[in-house]
Design a protein around this motif. Sequence first.
Motif, PDB file in Angstrom:
ATOM      1  N   TYR A 263       0.861  -1.200   0.000  1.00  0.00           N
ATOM      2  CA  TYR A 263       0.000   0.000   0.000  1.00  0.00           C
ATOM      3  C   TYR A 263       0.888   1.237   0.000  1.00  0.00           C
ATOM      4  O   TYR A 263       1.808   1.353   0.812  1.00  0.00           O
ATOM      5  N   VAL A 264       0.618   2.168  -0.927  1.00  0.00           N
ATOM      6  CA  VAL A 264       1.344   3.431  -1.013  1.00  0.00           C
ATOM      7  C   VAL A 264       0.312   4.559  -1.013  1.00  0.00           C
ATOM      8  O   VAL A 264      -0.647   4.529  -1.788  1.00  0.00           O
ATOM      9  N   TYR A 265       0.538   5.544  -0.175  1.00  0.00           N
ATOM     10  CA  TYR A 265      -0.414   6.645   0.014  1.00  0.00           C
ATOM     11  C   TYR A 265       0.192   7.940  -0.498  1.00  0.00           C
ATOM     12  O   TYR A 265       1.306   8.319  -0.122  1.00  0.00           O
ATOM     13  N   PHE A 266      -0.538   8.615  -1.384  1.00  0.00           N
ATOM     14  CA  PHE A 266      -0.156   9.932  -1.894  1.00  0.00           C
ATOM     15  C   PHE A 266      -1.097  10.971  -1.276  1.00  0.00           C
ATOM     16  O   PHE A 266      -2.262  11.067  -1.660  1.00  0.00           O
ATOM     17  N   PRO A 267      -0.616  11.784  -0.318  1.00  0.00           N
ATOM     18  CA  PRO A 267      -1.509  12.663   0.432  1.00  0.00           C
ATOM     19  C   PRO A 267      -1.704  14.070  -0.146  1.00  0.00           C
ATOM     20  O   PRO A 267      -2.623  14.773   0.259  1.00  0.00           O
ATOM     21  N   VAL A 268      -0.846  14.499  -1.076  1.00  0.00           N
ATOM     22  CA  VAL A 268      -0.731  15.934  -1.346  1.00  0.00           C
ATOM     23  C   VAL A 268      -1.963  16.528  -2.022  1.00  0.00           C
ATOM     24  O   VAL A 268      -2.321  17.680  -1.759  1.00  0.00           O
ATOM     25  N   MET A 269      -2.657  15.788  -2.892  1.00  0.00           N
ATOM     26  CA  MET A 269      -3.830  16.365  -3.548  1.00  0.00           C
ATOM     27  C   MET A 269      -4.830  16.906  -2.534  1.00  0.00           C
ATOM     28  O   MET A 269      -5.545  17.880  -2.791  1.00  0.00           O
ATOM     29  N   ASP A 270      -4.884  16.296  -1.348  1.00  0.00           N
ATOM     30  CA  ASP A 270      -5.802  16.755  -0.303  1.00  0.00           C
ATOM     31  C   ASP A 270      -5.474  18.166   0.171  1.00  0.00           C
ATOM     32  O   ASP A 270      -6.346  18.867   0.675  1.00  0.00           O
ATOM     33  N   SER A 271      -4.213  18.580   0.023  1.00  0.00           N
ATOM     34  CA  SER A 271      -3.811  19.917   0.453  1.00  0.00           C
ATOM     35  C   SER A 271      -3.951  20.951  -0.665  1.00  0.00           C
ATOM     36  O   SER A 271      -3.830  22.152  -0.423  1.00  0.00           O
ATOM     37  N   VAL A 272      -4.201  20.495  -1.887  1.00  0.00           N
ATOM     38  CA  VAL A 272      -4.383  21.411  -3.018  1.00  0.00           C
ATOM     39  C   VAL A 272      -5.870  21.735  -3.095  1.00  0.00           C
ATOM     40  O   VAL A 272      -6.631  21.156  -3.872  1.00  0.00           O
ATOM     41  N   SER A 273      -6.294  22.648  -2.245  1.00  0.00           N
ATOM     42  CA  SER A 273      -7.700  22.997  -2.145  1.00  0.00           C
ATOM     43  C   SER A 273      -7.809  24.482  -1.818  1.00  0.00           C
ATOM     44  O   SER A 273      -6.803  25.149  -1.546  1.00  0.00           O
ATOM     45  N   PHE A 274      -9.047  25.007  -1.871  1.00  0.00           N
ATOM     46  CA  PHE A 274      -9.266  26.455  -1.770  1.00  0.00           C
ATOM     47  C   PHE A 274      -8.359  27.160  -2.779  1.00  0.00           C
ATOM     48  O   PHE A 274      -7.587  28.058  -2.448  1.00  0.00           O
ATOM     49  N   CYS A 275      -8.470  26.686  -4.021  1.00  0.00           N
ATOM     50  CA  CYS A 275      -7.647  27.161  -5.128  1.00  0.00           C
ATOM     51  C   CYS A 275      -8.441  26.948  -6.412  1.00  0.00           C
ATOM     52  O   CYS A 275      -9.469  26.261  -6.402  1.00  0.00           O
ATOM     53  N   PRO A 276      -7.979  27.485  -7.535  1.00  0.00           N
ATOM     54  CA  PRO A 276      -8.688  27.209  -8.791  1.00  0.00           C
ATOM     55  C   PRO A 276      -8.614  25.734  -9.156  1.00  0.00           C
ATOM     56  O   PRO A 276      -7.639  25.039  -8.849  1.00  0.00           O
ATOM     57  N   SER A 277      -9.651  25.251  -9.815  1.00  0.00           N
ATOM     58  CA  SER A 277      -9.556  23.932 -10.421  1.00  0.00           C
ATOM     59  C   SER A 277      -8.633  24.018 -11.628  1.00  0.00           C
ATOM     60  O   SER A 277      -7.758  23.173 -11.817  1.00  0.00           O
TER      61      SER A 277
END
Length: 348
Positions: free
Chosen positions: A174-188
């Motif tokens: 199992y490998v977890y990539f967390p960073v997309m969760d922090s890319v928020s309150f920003c433009p799509s």
Amino acid sequence: MKVIGDVVMRVLLLVIDQLAGHWVEGVEVVKGIPPVNVWDYARLNFAPNFRYLIENGLFCFAWNKEICDTPHGMKYLATGRYNANPYWTSRTGWPYYPRTPENPGPTGLFEFAQHYAPDRIKVACFTTDHWIAPGYFYTVGYPVALSAYYPDEKVWRDFAMPYLRRRREWNLVYVYFPVMDSVSFCPSYQKPMPHPRSSKHAYMLFLDELIGEVIDFLKRNDFWDETYLILASDHGYHAACSTARKVGATSPNWCCDHPAPYDCEVWDFREDKSTKKYSGCTRRVLFLISGGALDEDLKGKVLKRAEIIDVAATIADILDVPYECEGVSVLKRKGETVNLNAFRVSHE
């Protein structure tokens, strides 16, 4: 566990936080551009490596039917059930896991599989923070837990990839990539893209390149033909919807994390009113099975409906371990799958 000849099949599970697997049809953040999601970005060829996995895999239009935050979503993935108390929570601003001997909650699939068949199942986990805990993705022997939002590329390049190369006997990782969760309150979407974390779109392109590295590694090291590569997510995010408007968005092109209510509606920002069309964007999770080990009859196919709890059930099916959960293996639903090309035509 599935065996072809003398070869034992491998499962590599990549969990990508806050990555929507699909979106409600017809929504755009700017002309011709949908909110970031795997299905549409692959279809538009913005994400060619995701597209490759879809064209050579089984794409499931999957949903998180319960609470769409990471402590819950990760446990749904780990246990294959919604009724999985206790969950990580917060008390006085500090993370807290109220697990006790009297209330241990369910055993995660990875821990169960390792104890059920220790001689044949070789497990490792590369994650951050709390998800290495018992009841989540706890394993004995090779658990790696890094700090919150540890860079995805470093999780892969500095820890997971070297392990897979050296420990060639692995078959459940199992490998977890967390960073997309922090890319928020920003433009799509925005152009130009000064930094991968400047928008969901920019990070999706970065993430697609990283997925390309994973595919290339598996092929160069002769793992591909033996591997089920499974991509999943815990929840999506709000954009172009009633909840996004409620928390302050003034256009569809603004990502608003994943607060409740999760059952949101598509919002008309020009008229500033709901369209009454269901969105549920935080519930639209990713579930994609690819890799050379996948049955040829399932490659290039679509399953129109699945749930986040089906991920663990499917892995248990591959491993041939009697793990009890609420989910159902999608490999047992072959008769419900639809050819990818036919499905695209009917939805375009």
